[in-house]
Design a protein around this motif. Structure first.
Motif, PDB file in Angstrom:
ATOM      1  N   ASN A   1      10.367  21.480  47.362  1.00 16.03           N
ATOM      2  CA  ASN A   1       9.928  20.084  47.416  1.00 16.03           C
ATOM      3  C   ASN A   1      10.272  19.292  46.141  1.00 16.03           C
ATOM      4  OD1 ASN A   1       8.156  21.252  45.644  1.00 16.03           O
ATOM      5  ND2 ASN A   1       6.297  20.629  46.727  1.00 16.03           N
ATOM      6  N   GLU A   2      10.934  19.982  45.170  1.00 14.09           N
ATOM      7  CA  GLU A   2      11.287  19.306  43.923  1.00 14.09           C
ATOM      8  C   GLU A   2      12.760  18.920  43.880  1.00 14.09           C
ATOM      9  OE1 GLU A   2       8.110  21.541  40.887  1.00 14.09           O
ATOM     10  OE2 GLU A   2      10.143  22.351  41.159  1.00 14.09           O
ATOM     11  N   ARG A   3      13.531  19.394  44.866  1.00 18.37           N
ATOM     12  CA  ARG A   3      14.978  19.196  44.787  1.00 18.37           C
ATOM     13  C   ARG A   3      15.385  17.733  44.903  1.00 18.37           C
ATOM     14  NH1 ARG A   3      16.240  24.558  48.408  1.00 18.37           N
ATOM     15  NH2 ARG A   3      15.766  26.052  46.714  1.00 18.37           N
ATOM     16  N   SER A   4      14.669  16.967  45.707  1.00 20.31           N
ATOM     17  CA  SER A   4      15.021  15.552  45.839  1.00 20.31           C
ATOM     18  C   SER A   4      14.765  14.812  44.525  1.00 20.31           C
ATOM     19  CB  SER A   4      14.222  14.904  46.971  1.00 20.31           C
ATOM     20  OG  SER A   4      12.835  14.966  46.697  1.00 20.31           O
ATOM     21  N   PHE A   5      13.697  15.187  43.836  1.00 21.38           N
ATOM     22  CA  PHE A   5      13.415  14.588  42.537  1.00 21.38           C
ATOM     23  C   PHE A   5      14.498  14.966  41.527  1.00 21.38           C
ATOM     24  CE2 PHE A   5      11.498  14.928  38.279  1.00 21.38           C
ATOM     25  CZ  PHE A   5      11.100  13.605  38.079  1.00 21.38           C
TER      26      PHE A   5
ATOM     27  N   GLN B   1      17.477  12.959  42.069  1.00 22.67           N
ATOM     28  CA  GLN B   1      17.246  11.570  41.638  1.00 22.67           C
ATOM     29  C   GLN B   1      17.490  11.404  40.144  1.00 22.67           C
ATOM     30  OE1 GLN B   1      13.199  10.280  42.408  1.00 22.67           O
ATOM     31  NE2 GLN B   1      13.324   8.747  40.764  1.00 22.67           N
ATOM     32  N   ILE B   2      17.048  12.385  39.343  1.00 21.60           N
ATOM     33  CA  ILE B   2      17.172  12.225  37.894  1.00 21.60           C
ATOM     34  C   ILE B   2      18.462  12.814  37.336  1.00 21.60           C
ATOM     35  CG2 ILE B   2      14.664  12.185  37.537  1.00 21.60           C
ATOM     36  CD1 ILE B   2      14.874  15.113  36.560  1.00 21.60           C
ATOM     37  N   GLN B   3      19.238  13.529  38.165  1.00 25.30           N
ATOM     38  CA  GLN B   3      20.446  14.181  37.671  1.00 25.30           C
ATOM     39  C   GLN B   3      21.432  13.208  37.010  1.00 25.30           C
ATOM     40  OE1 GLN B   3      21.005  17.552  37.437  1.00 25.30           O
ATOM     41  NE2 GLN B   3      22.658  16.769  36.134  1.00 25.30           N
TER      42      GLN B   3
ATOM     43  N   GLU C   1      14.574   6.824  30.927  1.00 29.14           N
ATOM     44  CA  GLU C   1      14.350   6.654  32.362  1.00 29.14           C
ATOM     45  C   GLU C   1      13.873   7.942  33.006  1.00 29.14           C
ATOM     46  OE1 GLU C   1      14.345   3.863  34.127  1.00 29.14           O
ATOM     47  OE2 GLU C   1      14.639   2.837  32.207  1.00 29.14           O
ATOM     48  N   VAL C   2      14.388   9.079  32.488  1.00 25.18           N
ATOM     49  CA  VAL C   2      13.917  10.375  33.009  1.00 25.18           C
ATOM     50  C   VAL C   2      12.427  10.522  32.726  1.00 25.18           C
ATOM     51  CG1 VAL C   2      14.158  12.891  32.872  1.00 25.18           C
ATOM     52  CG2 VAL C   2      16.195  11.432  32.712  1.00 25.18           C
ATOM     53  N   ALA C   3      12.007  10.127  31.515  1.00 21.31           N
ATOM     54  CA  ALA C   3      10.595  10.221  31.148  1.00 21.31           C
ATOM     55  C   ALA C   3       9.738   9.341  32.053  1.00 21.31           C
ATOM     56  CB  ALA C   3      10.412   9.822  29.685  1.00 21.31           C
TER      57      ALA C   3
ATOM     58  N   LEU D   1      10.622  22.511  36.263  1.00 24.64           N
ATOM     59  CA  LEU D   1      10.454  21.086  35.965  1.00 24.64           C
ATOM     60  C   LEU D   1       9.610  20.871  34.703  1.00 24.64           C
ATOM     61  CD1 LEU D   1       9.982  18.952  39.208  1.00 24.64           C
ATOM     62  CD2 LEU D   1      11.939  19.099  37.678  1.00 24.64           C
ATOM     63  N   GLN D   2       8.636  21.735  34.473  1.00 22.80           N
ATOM     64  CA  GLN D   2       7.837  21.618  33.256  1.00 22.80           C
ATOM     65  C   GLN D   2       8.705  21.831  32.016  1.00 22.80           C
ATOM     66  OE1 GLN D   2       4.840  24.546  34.160  1.00 22.80           O
ATOM     67  NE2 GLN D   2       3.395  23.015  35.001  1.00 22.80           N
TER      68      GLN D   2
END
Length: 473
Positions: free
Chosen positions: A64-68, A71-73, A83-85, A100-101
Motif C-alpha cells: 500500500n506504499e508503492r503509489s506513494f 509519487q515522490i520518486q 517537497e518530499v518532506a 519509508l521510515q
C-alpha cells in the motif's frame, strides 16, 4: 691595610655573585623560549551527506506504499527534498514500513531537521534492527551533533552489516582521534586512504593521528608526500605542520625553513611571524628576527598587541643580555626598540618598554638618558623591580650612594627581585666601607636563599673583615 685588602677581595666575590644571579635569570629566559611550538589552525573536517543514498535500499515497501513511493520518486531524483518532506507530513510515521521510515529519516537529515530525522531512523531500526543504511544515517546524525559515543555504535554496526566505504572509515577514524585513540584512528584513516588515495581529508586525518601518537617519522614522510603531490587546499598548513614535526624531532633549521615558506604564503599571520622570530633568535638570524618583529609592529592592529608584546618580552631581554657580551648585538636591540615606538601600549606594558630603553641606554653609557627612561618606567609601574634595580645601578655608577640605596631598598620589598636588591645594596655598602650594614644585608639574602653557598662564603668573609677592623681600632 689588612682591612682594605680584605674588602677588595670580598668586593670581587660579591661582583661574581651578582653575575651568577644574572646568569640564572638568562637561563630561565632561554628555557622559556625553547618551549616554542608552531600554532596550527584546527582542521576543517567535512563529511559528505550526499554520499548517503536516499532510498529504501535493503528494506521492502509495503504494497500500500508503492503509489506513494512512485509519487515522490521524481522529487527524489531531482533532490527536491522540501517537497518530499511535505509529502511525508501527510503520513503518520508509526504507520509506515521500516523502508519509508528510513527514507523519511534520510530526507530530514538532508534538510538538517535532525530531531525529525532521529525519530524516523530510530523508528525504522525498531522495526528492522539490521537496516544497515539506517545505522549509517544515524551515525552521521550523531556526528553532526558531536555525540561521538552514539555515532561510534552505529558506525561499527554499519561495518558489521557490510556497509563500509571510505567515508564511513574516515568518520570512525575521526571519532577515535577525538576520543584519544590515535592507533585506532591511524587504522581507520589508512583504510579510508586505501579506498580513496587522493582524498586530502583522509591524508590530513592520518597526519594528525600520526602526530597524536608521536610517530613523527611517519608524519614527516606523509607531509612530504602531500607537499610533493601539491593537491592540498591549504599548502600553508602543510608547511606549518612540517615545521612542527621538525621541532618535535629537534631539527630547528628545517623547522625554520618551513615556517619561512609558510610566511611567504601567508605573510599576514601574526602568530606564526612571531614564532619565526623566536626561532630565528635561537637558531637562525637575529637580524631576521628583528626584521620580522619590526614588520609586525609596523602593521599591528589592536588585537595583535598582546601577542606582539609577549614576543617582545621574551626577545628584548635576550638581545640586551647578548649585547652585554657582544656589542655587535646592540644594534639589533636598538632597532627593535625603535620599532616599538608605533606600538600603542600603556601602563605596565609601556613601563617595561621604558625599562628596556633604559637598560639599552645604560649599556651605551648614556646615564642621563637611562635615568629618564627608568624614572618613567617606575612612575608608570611603581612595583617594576627590574627598573628599580637598574636605576639604583645608575646612581651607584654616578657615586650617588644615597639615591642608589633608596632604590635598592624599594626593590628589596618586591619578591621577584628581593635577592638581587639585597646583594646590590650589600655591594654598595661595601663600597662605602659600611661593613656591618653590608653583613646585615647579606644575612637577609641568606634567609631568602638559604642553600646558596656563595652567599654564606661572603658572610664569613665580611665577618672576618669586621673582626679585623675591630682589632685594628
Amino acid at each position: 691595610m689588612k682591612t682594605m685588602k680584605s674588602s677588595n677581595i670580598n668586593l670581587t666575590m660579591l661582583r661574581v655573585l651578582l653575575m651568577a644571579c644574572v646568569s640564572v635569570s638568562l637561563a630561565l629566559s632561554t628555557g622559556a623560549q625553547a618551549a616554542v611550538q608552531v600554532k596550527l589552525a584546527e582542521p576543517d573536517w567535512r563529511f559528505l551527506l550526499q554520499s548517503q543514498p536516499v532510498s529504501p535500499i535493503s528494506a521492502q515497501l509495503e504494497a500500500n506504499e508503492r503509489s506513494f513511493a512512485q509519487q515522490i520518486q521524481p522529487l527524489l531524483t531531482s533532490q527536491n527534498y522540501q517537497e518530499v518532506a511535505k509529502a511525508f507530513a501527510s503520513r503518520e510515521l508509526s504507520q509506515d514500513s521500516a523502508a519509508l521510515q528510513q527514507l523519511r529519516g534520510q530526507v530530514m537529515l538532508s534538510l538538517k531537521r535532525y530531531d525529525e530525522a532521529q525519530q524516523a531512523l530510530k523508528a525504522a531500526l525498531k522495526k528492522q534492527p539490521n537496516l544497515a543504511l539506517a545505522h549509517r544515517s544515524l551515525s552521521m546524525l550523531y556526528m553532526l551533533k558531536k555525540d561521538y559515543d552514539q555515532a561510534r555504535i552505529h558506525l561499527t554496526r554499519s561495518i558489521e552489516l557490510g556497509v563500509a566505504d571510505a567515508q564511513l572509515y574516515g568518520q570512525l577514524a575521526f571519532i577515535n582521534l577525538n576520543s584519544q585513540h590515535p592507533a585506532s584512528a591511524i587504522a581507520g584513516y589508512q583504510q579510508a586512504l586505501f579506498l580513496e588515495p587522493d582524498n586530502s581529508q583522509w591524508q590530513q586525518g592520518l597526519l594528525y593521528a600520526w602526530l597524536n601518537s608521536h610517530n613523527f617519522a611517519a608524519a614527516q614522510r606523509l607531509v612530504e608526500d602531500m607537499l610533493e603531490q601539491g593537491k592540498h587546499a591549504d599548502p600553508t598548513e602543510l608547511w606549518l605542520l612540517r615545521s612542527q614535526i621538525a621541532m618535535q624531532q629537534q631539527q630547528p633549521q628545517i623547522a625554520l625553513k618551513s615556517l619561512e615558506i609558510a610566511l611567504q604564503l601567508a605573510p599576514q599571520d601574526t602568530a606564526n611571524t612571531l614564532l619565526a622570530a623566536k626561532l630565528h633568535v635561537q637558531h637562525g638570524s637575529v637580524a631576521r628576527a628583528v626584521e620580522l618583529l619590526s614588520g609586525s609592529l609596523s602593521v599591528a592592529s589592536n588585537k595583535d598587541v598582546p601577542e606582539l608584546f609577549e614576543a617582545l618580552e621574551q626577545i628584548l631581554p635576550w638581545l640586551l643580555s647578548q649585547s652585554l657580551a657582544d656589542k655587535s648585538q646592540e644594534k639589533h636591540a636598538s632597532a627593535l626598540l625603535d620599532a616599538t615606538a608605533s606600538l600603542q601600549v600603556k601602563g605596565q606594558a609601556l613601563a617595561k618598554l621604558n625599562l628596556y630603553r633604559g637598560q639599552l641606554a645604560l649599556q651605551q653609557n648614556k646615564k642621563d638618558k637611562a635615568k629618564g627612561y627608568l624614572t618613567q618606567a617606575i612612575e608608570q609601574e611603581p612595583l617594576l623591580g627590574e627598573a628599580l634595580l637598574a636605576l639604583a645601578k645608575v646612581y651607584q655608577q654616578q657615586n650617588l650612594s644615597q639615591q642608589a640605596e633608596q632604590y635598592f631598598i624599594r626593590a628589596s620589598a618586591i619578591p621577584a627581585v628581593k635577592l638581587s636588591a639585597l646583594l646590590g645594596n650589600s655591594q654598595l655598602q661595601i663600597e662605602q666601607n659600611n661593613y656591618p650594614q653590608a653583613l646585615e644585608l647579606l644575612q637577609q639574602a641568606a634567609r631568602v636563599e638559604p642553600n646558596r653557598r656563595d652567599i654564606q662564603q661572603n658572610i664569613h668573609e665580611l665577618q672576618k673583615i669586621i673582626r679585623q677592623g675591630q682589632y685594628a681600632s
